[in-house]
Design an enzyme around this catalytic site. Sequence first.
Site, PDB file in Angstrom:
ATOM      1  CE1 TYR A 127      -2.753  -3.390   0.628  1.00  0.00           C
ATOM      2  CE2 TYR A 127      -4.366  -1.498   0.797  1.00  0.00           C
ATOM      3  CZ  TYR A 127      -4.104  -3.033   0.538  1.00  0.00           C
ATOM      4  OH  TYR A 127      -5.225  -3.979   0.613  1.00  0.00           O
ATOM      5  CE  LYS A 174       0.541 -17.611   0.582  1.00  0.00           C
ATOM      6  NZ  LYS A 174      -0.163 -18.788   0.675  1.00  0.00           N
ATOM      7  CG  ASP A 207      -3.178 -19.509   2.440  1.00  0.00           C
ATOM      8  OD1 ASP A 207      -2.466 -19.196   3.431  1.00  0.00           O
ATOM      9  OD2 ASP A 207      -2.789 -20.419   1.688  1.00  0.00           O
ATOM     10  CG  ASP A 231      -7.860  -3.806   2.625  1.00  0.00           C
ATOM     11  OD1 ASP A 231      -8.720  -3.680   3.053  1.00  0.00           O
ATOM     12  OD2 ASP A 231      -7.588  -3.204   1.335  1.00  0.00           O
TER      13      ASP A 231
END
Length: 479
Positions: A127, A174, A207, A231
């Site tokens: 971002y 991740k 995930d 987000d």
Amino acid sequence: MSTEVTLIYGDGIGKEVVGATKKIIDATGVKIDWDVCEAGAEVFKRGIASGVPEETLESIKRTRLLLKGPLETPVGYGEKSANVTLRKLFETYANIRPVREFPGIDTPYKGRHIDIMIVRENVEDLYAGIEHMQTPGVAQTLKLITRKGCEKICTFAFEVALAEGRKTVHCATKANIMKFSEGMMKRAFEDVAKKYPSIEAKHIIVDNCAHQMVRTPEEFDVIVTTNMNGDILSDLGSGLVGGLGFAPGANLGTGIAMFEAVHGSAPLFAGKNVINPIAVLLSGVMMLRHIGEFEAAYTIEQAVLATLEDGVYTQDVRKNEGAVSTTEFTDAIIERFGRTSSAWPKRDYKKIKMPELSNERAYVKTTSRKTVGLDVFLETTQEVNTLGADLEKIASDLSLHLKMIDSRGVKIYPSIGGLLPDMVDQCRARFLMNDDGEMDLFLTLKLLQNIGEKYSWMHTERLTVFDGENGFTKAQGED
Ligand code: NAP
């Protein structure tokens, strides 16, 4: 003593939902001196490119507290969002979003007692908006994650857990794929966790976190995560408990706090007196706790629950089934001051202690570093073996060697078993020193000059070893 708070009504439904919140907070008797300021659509239209006028910035600099409604960027008036400007200018690095089951709100999760606090890193990651087109058809976004930023947000997450008497913090990353950037978050989390032995710390792959949040959301307590993961997970969270009308939030930084709902200006509903003010109101409740007004916060929170339990709601809850207007709903909450609900047991809230980290810019120190090579990103459609032979020749002329060429992270030269991925007009060539030497500026420039005589390069990365550890990853198939 009254507390001065900057108040921005914002655009669209902002006037209604922020107006309702102000009325309810004022009705508790808490002394707040509201400094009403402007930002958003009308400000953009006056030609102020940031959407936030100087007077508003001055007010926030003074009060360090902001309660705001949603802001729009009108089409044709700049491409930057006034929200992002505010978050970046004041470095509100922590975004927190509570996700909690509301009584009387029908969702597939009714009765599961979902009660999660999502802590999202708010200023780093993808971002930062640092993007380049490497070729007309190949785009790049830089994902910048810092050790300092990770330590700050992880420490903050544990402090949130302490302030709210929570037991577990999950860190969702991740790190299995992005070992440096997401991995930095995981490692910082594991280090910070040691300072909070009373709180259980668990790492979870993001995930799997999304999957588990849908299957067993009641198992989560606090979740801390990087910006983009946060987000997505926080919107997933809003969906579990009734939607955007029920999703409050806060953006916090060192000595600064901004409170706002997750939702936007919902222009279709603006001025219709039908919208649900709960999301902004509960953001206001978070603000009251931030300034130490715990009783007023509790009064409002319980009155909201009692109102919903009595079957009073706005039209977003059950369309056309006896919904009340925003103003009626606001009054219904005030009428229920003093009522309590068993839906949300009383919590012993404390103020969140903001992390205090060193201000040193070189936050992580090393005793040794060495540049051992260079990655050069090329725009080319040259056949791979010809390209490889050309670059090997260029390298050997300079006492370097071509370690490999890859296409989007997969080694194509030498190829793996003769297989090539779907090729594009961009690839990366990795050059390493032949011996134990250091790749200096002269060699770097000479290499780029020689490559440039035949091929177009658009981007480079120095390959550095810090304290004996490679500061670069290998391509898929690279030995
Ligand atoms: P939105 O304003 O959040 O509205 C999307 C939909 O969500 C609404 O049509 C409504 O859906 C529902 N909704 C939103 N707030 C609600 C509330 N308080 N109570 C009940 N339902 C609510 O999203 P958008 O339409 O994408 O964005 C509109 C503008 O807001 C854009 O200019 C955007 O940039 C801006 N925005 C600002 C912020 C911010 O300032 N922080 C955040 C997001 C968006 P239903 O039709 O399903 O009832």
